[in-house]
Write a protein that holds these residues in place. Structure first.
Motif, short mmCIF file in Angstrom:
data_model
loop_
_atom_site.label_atom_id
_atom_site.label_comp_id
_atom_site.label_asym_id
_atom_site.label_seq_id
_atom_site.Cartn_x
_atom_site.Cartn_y
_atom_site.Cartn_z
N VAL A 18 -8.60 15.60 9.76
CA VAL A 18 -9.57 15.78 8.68
C VAL A 18 -10.87 16.38 9.22
N ILE A 19 -11.30 15.93 10.39
CA ILE A 19 -12.50 16.52 11.01
C ILE A 19 -12.26 18.00 11.29
N GLY A 20 -11.08 18.33 11.82
CA GLY A 20 -10.75 19.72 12.08
C GLY A 20 -10.76 20.55 10.81
N ASP A 21 -10.19 19.99 9.72
CA ASP A 21 -10.20 20.70 8.42
C ASP A 21 -11.63 20.89 7.92
N LEU B 21 -17.40 8.69 11.83
CA LEU B 21 -16.11 9.03 12.43
C LEU B 21 -16.25 9.26 13.93
N ARG B 22 -15.34 8.64 14.68
CA ARG B 22 -15.33 8.85 16.13
C ARG B 22 -14.91 10.28 16.43
N ARG B 23 -15.47 10.83 17.49
CA ARG B 23 -15.14 12.17 17.97
C ARG B 23 -15.53 13.29 17.00
N LEU B 24 -16.45 12.99 16.08
CA LEU B 24 -16.91 14.03 15.16
C LEU B 24 -17.54 15.20 15.92
N PHE B 25 -18.27 14.89 17.00
CA PHE B 25 -18.96 15.92 17.77
C PHE B 25 -18.28 16.20 19.11
N SER B 26 -17.06 15.74 19.26
CA SER B 26 -16.32 15.99 20.49
C SER B 26 -15.87 17.45 20.56
N PRO B 27 -16.15 18.15 21.66
CA PRO B 27 -15.71 19.55 21.77
C PRO B 27 -14.20 19.72 21.62
N LEU B 28 -13.41 18.75 22.09
CA LEU B 28 -11.96 18.87 21.99
C LEU B 28 -11.46 18.81 20.55
N ILE B 29 -12.28 18.27 19.65
CA ILE B 29 -11.85 18.16 18.25
C ILE B 29 -11.70 19.54 17.62
N THR B 30 -12.35 20.55 18.23
CA THR B 30 -12.22 21.90 17.69
C THR B 30 -10.77 22.41 17.76
N LEU B 31 -9.96 21.80 18.63
CA LEU B 31 -8.55 22.17 18.69
C LEU B 31 -7.87 21.91 17.35
N MET C 252 -8.61 24.77 15.06
CA MET C 252 -7.98 26.05 15.40
C MET C 252 -6.46 26.03 15.23
N PHE C 253 -5.85 24.84 15.39
CA PHE C 253 -4.39 24.76 15.36
C PHE C 253 -3.95 23.64 14.41
N ASP C 254 -2.65 23.60 14.12
CA ASP C 254 -2.16 22.49 13.31
C ASP C 254 -2.23 21.20 14.12
N ALA C 255 -2.12 20.06 13.44
CA ALA C 255 -2.38 18.77 14.07
C ALA C 255 -1.44 18.51 15.26
N GLU C 256 -0.18 18.88 15.13
CA GLU C 256 0.77 18.60 16.20
C GLU C 256 0.43 19.39 17.46
N LEU C 257 0.18 20.69 17.31
CA LEU C 257 -0.15 21.51 18.47
C LEU C 257 -1.47 21.06 19.08
N ALA C 258 -2.45 20.72 18.24
CA ALA C 258 -3.74 20.24 18.74
C ALA C 258 -3.57 18.96 19.54
#
Length: 203
Positions: free
Chosen positions: A45-48, A70-80, A83-89
């Motif tokens: 949801v954060i990625g969306d 939300l945890r990891r809202l500002f985490s750089p890795l969350i940008t994955l 950019m990608f679907d949830a499984e690939l991310a």
């Protein structure tokens, strides 16, 4: 060249976690408890929201939950997840965390054991048991922090940037129980140096 080849061998051993399921099931599979619980849903949801705007957060009780909680809202890795679907991310995050775990422990082990086959193997073992990986880089970076406290009197900019990036990609909830062990191990490794420094001071 030999050391480079051993790195390749170590990374190949780590990749067996993905290769075996691909060969047997024609897909990557999970064996970790609670790896696909609410955390991955939140990440998606954060990625969306990164892609489509804050309206995506309305899926949580029709917008009644503050997205800043939300945890990891500002985490750089969350940008994955943007950019990608949830499984690939998820799998990319898994690969990144395991790779950082390997390098982090390798740096520490090399300082203590030197460059030998044991150094590579214990680094692979640490990376393999560092699960679940969706918690971020907190545990992965711990050996590197021990290495810094053990061998560095002064930190350089690259050390601070590494710690900053790792810190942005973790949270206190998933690492707080590890902090006492981090401090204890650092003190144990420093004891010989502390004893030498104390003797010099006395003299």
């Amino acid at each position: 060249m030999k050391n480079i080849n051993l790195h390749y061998l170590a990374l190949f051993l780590l990749s067996l976690n993905y290769l075996f399921p691909l060969i047997i099931f024609n897909d990557i599979t999970l064996f970790y408890t609670d790896s696909l619980d609410s955390e991955i849903v939140y990440n998606k949801v954060i990625g969306d929201a990164y892609k489509n705007g804050f309206k995506e957060f309305n899926i949580f009780l029709n917008g009644q939950i503050n997205f800043l909680f939300l945890r990891r809202l500002f985490s750089p890795l969350i940008t994955l997840y943007a950019m990608f679907d949830a499984e690939l991310a998820y799998w990319l995050t898994d690969i990144i965390v395991k790779s950082v775990s390997y390098l982090s422990f390798f740096i520490l082990a090399k300082k203590i054991l030197g460059k030998n086959i044991s150094t590579y193997l214990v680094a692979v073992l640490f990376a393999a048991i560092n699960t679940p990986t969706h918690h971020g880089l907190g545990l992965a970076i711990m050996p590197y922090l021990i290495y810094l406290t053990y061998s560095k009197k002064e930190l350089k900019l690259k050390h601070y940037l590494t710690i900053l990036f790792a810190g942005l990609n973790t949270d206190i909830v998933s690492t707080i129980l590890s902090i006492p062990f981090l401090i204890t191990i650092s003190i144990i490794l420093k004891l010989p140096k502390l004893r030498e420094e104390f003797l010099v001071y006395i003299k």
